[in-house]
Design a protein around this motif. Structure first.
Motif, PDB file in Angstrom:
ATOM      1  N   GLY A   1      37.740  29.300  51.926  1.00 45.14           N
ATOM      2  CA  GLY A   1      39.124  28.863  52.067  1.00 45.14           C
ATOM      3  C   GLY A   1      39.751  28.466  50.746  1.00 45.14           C
ATOM      4  N   VAL A   2      38.990  27.777  49.900  1.00 44.10           N
ATOM      5  CA  VAL A   2      39.505  27.376  48.592  1.00 44.10           C
ATOM      6  C   VAL A   2      39.758  28.607  47.725  1.00 44.10           C
ATOM      7  CG1 VAL A   2      38.895  26.193  46.447  1.00 44.10           C
ATOM      8  CG2 VAL A   2      38.513  25.073  48.630  1.00 44.10           C
ATOM      9  N   LEU A   3      38.812  29.530  47.700  1.00 43.85           N
ATOM     10  CA  LEU A   3      38.984  30.735  46.881  1.00 43.85           C
ATOM     11  C   LEU A   3      40.136  31.598  47.383  1.00 43.85           C
ATOM     12  CD1 LEU A   3      35.261  31.692  46.213  1.00 43.85           C
ATOM     13  CD2 LEU A   3      36.910  30.703  44.613  1.00 43.85           C
ATOM     14  N   ASN A   4      40.308  31.690  48.700  1.00 48.12           N
ATOM     15  CA  ASN A   4      41.429  32.458  49.235  1.00 48.12           C
ATOM     16  C   ASN A   4      42.765  31.807  48.913  1.00 48.12           C
ATOM     17  OD1 ASN A   4      40.574  34.870  50.442  1.00 48.12           O
ATOM     18  ND2 ASN A   4      39.705  33.736  52.146  1.00 48.12           N
ATOM     19  N   SER A   5      42.784  30.512  48.757  1.00 46.72           N
ATOM     20  CA  SER A   5      44.034  29.834  48.428  1.00 46.72           C
ATOM     21  C   SER A   5      44.346  29.886  46.947  1.00 46.72           C
ATOM     22  CB  SER A   5      43.969  28.374  48.864  1.00 46.72           C
ATOM     23  OG  SER A   5      43.872  28.304  50.254  1.00 46.72           O
ATOM     24  N   LEU A   6      43.321  29.845  46.121  1.00 42.16           N
ATOM     25  CA  LEU A   6      43.552  29.802  44.678  1.00 42.16           C
ATOM     26  C   LEU A   6      43.824  31.165  44.063  1.00 42.16           C
ATOM     27  CD1 LEU A   6      40.892  27.197  43.530  1.00 42.16           C
ATOM     28  CD2 LEU A   6      43.340  26.864  43.848  1.00 42.16           C
ATOM     29  N   TYR A   7      43.227  32.201  44.598  1.00 41.81           N
ATOM     30  CA  TYR A   7      43.335  33.522  43.990  1.00 41.81           C
ATOM     31  C   TYR A   7      44.087  34.475  44.895  1.00 41.81           C
ATOM     32  CZ  TYR A   7      39.797  31.691  40.891  1.00 41.81           C
ATOM     33  OH  TYR A   7      39.118  30.922  40.002  1.00 41.81           O
ATOM     34  N   ASP A   8      44.939  35.260  44.264  1.00 35.35           N
ATOM     35  CA  ASP A   8      45.672  36.302  44.974  1.00 35.35           C
ATOM     36  C   ASP A   8      45.032  37.628  44.614  1.00 35.35           C
ATOM     37  OD1 ASP A   8      47.601  36.708  46.794  1.00 35.35           O
ATOM     38  OD2 ASP A   8      49.288  36.609  45.396  1.00 35.35           O
ATOM     39  N   TYR A   9      44.468  38.296  45.571  1.00 30.33           N
ATOM     40  CA  TYR A   9      43.802  39.567  45.319  1.00 30.33           C
ATOM     41  C   TYR A   9      44.251  40.595  46.348  1.00 30.33           C
ATOM     42  CZ  TYR A   9      40.763  37.630  48.907  1.00 30.33           C
ATOM     43  OH  TYR A   9      40.291  37.064  50.052  1.00 30.33           O
ATOM     44  N   ARG A  10      43.957  41.834  46.054  1.00 28.84           N
ATOM     45  CA  ARG A  10      44.366  42.923  46.930  1.00 28.84           C
ATOM     46  C   ARG A  10      43.579  42.884  48.236  1.00 28.84           C
ATOM     47  NH1 ARG A  10      44.039  48.819  44.589  1.00 28.84           N
ATOM     48  NH2 ARG A  10      44.666  49.944  46.434  1.00 28.84           N
ATOM     49  N   GLY A  11      44.250  42.962  49.352  1.00 33.05           N
ATOM     50  CA  GLY A  11      43.598  42.937  50.652  1.00 33.05           C
ATOM     51  C   GLY A  11      43.342  41.539  51.190  1.00 33.05           C
ATOM     52  N   ARG A  12      43.886  40.534  50.532  1.00 31.90           N
ATOM     53  CA  ARG A  12      43.646  39.139  50.932  1.00 31.90           C
ATOM     54  C   ARG A  12      44.197  38.854  52.324  1.00 31.90           C
ATOM     55  NH1 ARG A  12      47.168  35.511  50.236  1.00 31.90           N
ATOM     56  NH2 ARG A  12      46.800  33.306  50.197  1.00 31.90           N
ATOM     57  N   ARG A  13      45.401  39.299  52.597  1.00 26.30           N
ATOM     58  CA  ARG A  13      46.011  39.046  53.904  1.00 26.30           C
ATOM     59  C   ARG A  13      45.256  39.770  55.010  1.00 26.30           C
ATOM     60  NH1 ARG A  13      51.050  36.545  53.646  1.00 26.30           N
ATOM     61  NH2 ARG A  13      51.927  36.517  51.572  1.00 26.30           N
ATOM     62  N   LEU A  14      44.766  40.967  54.730  1.00 27.85           N
ATOM     63  CA  LEU A  14      43.999  41.701  55.725  1.00 27.85           C
ATOM     64  C   LEU A  14      42.675  40.994  56.024  1.00 27.85           C
ATOM     65  CD1 LEU A  14      43.661  44.251  57.472  1.00 27.85           C
ATOM     66  CD2 LEU A  14      42.527  45.284  55.503  1.00 27.85           C
ATOM     67  N   LEU A  15      42.015  40.489  54.992  1.00 30.30           N
ATOM     68  CA  LEU A  15      40.760  39.767  55.208  1.00 30.30           C
ATOM     69  C   LEU A  15      40.983  38.470  55.975  1.00 30.30           C
ATOM     70  CD1 LEU A  15      38.851  40.342  51.858  1.00 30.30           C
ATOM     71  CD2 LEU A  15      38.281  41.222  54.116  1.00 30.30           C
ATOM     72  N   LEU A  16      42.066  37.778  55.693  1.00 28.63           N
ATOM     73  CA  LEU A  16      42.367  36.561  56.447  1.00 28.63           C
ATOM     74  C   LEU A  16      42.696  36.889  57.902  1.00 28.63           C
ATOM     75  CD1 LEU A  16      44.443  34.494  53.879  1.00 28.63           C
ATOM     76  CD2 LEU A  16      42.211  33.918  54.826  1.00 28.63           C
ATOM     77  N   LEU A  17      43.384  37.996  58.109  1.00 24.07           N
ATOM     78  CA  LEU A  17      43.686  38.415  59.471  1.00 24.07           C
ATOM     79  C   LEU A  17      42.414  38.795  60.227  1.00 24.07           C
ATOM     80  CD1 LEU A  17      46.007  39.008  61.452  1.00 24.07           C
ATOM     81  CD2 LEU A  17      45.941  41.353  60.625  1.00 24.07           C
TER      82      LEU A  17
END
Length: 160
Positions: free
Chosen positions: A76-92
């Motif tokens: 959760g911390v890494l997903n919030s701090l870094y913007d990477y390609r496919g991030r929204r899909l992985l969170l979904l």
């Protein structure tokens, strides 16, 4: 009309109201726990007592809590701090454990292990099997709670 600033007033009422709010979900269980603890061996089945089952549940709950914090918090911390390609899909996709009915997890794992990995079947029994069933949903809850908390701390508008 009530003003929301009333909640910010200092006073002793806060401690009492927080205690009441935290105790309310426990009220329906109190008669059951009292009956179970005062009945002696009435809940025994084949030598296993209610206290043993309660201890097993507490152990599984602690293992799941530790595992979910160990996995969900850093993700959760890494997903919030870094913007990477496919991030929204992985969170979904990480929402899927919360959307799937809970009885499907044991059925799916059992089928997979019986048909594809019979040698692993003894490893996934007891505490490890219970933790494996509860861990995906708990990790998802910790992941999204952490991501929401980190979004509130940073200047980001939205996490998901």
């Amino acid at each position: 009309m009530t003003n929301c600033m009333v909640l910010e007033w200092p006073g002793r009422w806060r401690v009492g109201s927080i205690a009441i709010i935290l105790a309310l979900p426990l009220l329906p269980t109190l008669p059951l726990v009292w009956l179970a603890l005062s009945s002696g061996d009435r809940f025994s089945y084949g030598g296993a007592t209610f206290e043993h089952a309660l201890a097993n549940s507490v152990i599984v709950a602690l293992l799941v809590a530790l595992g979910s914090f160990a996995l969900g918090l850093p993700i959760g911390v890494l997903n919030s701090l870094y913007d990477y390609r496919g991030r929204r899909l992985l969170l979904l996709l990480s929402l899927l454990p919360l959307l799937a009915p809970s009885f499907l997890w044991p059925l799916g794992w059992r089928w997979l292990l019986e048909h594809r990995g019979r040698s692993l079947l003894p490893l996934i029994s007891g505490y490890s099997g219970c933790v494996l069933m509860f861990l995906p949903g708990a990790v998802t809850l910790v992941l999204f709670t952490t991501a929401a908390s980190m979004a509130a701390l940073s200047d980001r508008k939205s996490v998901v």
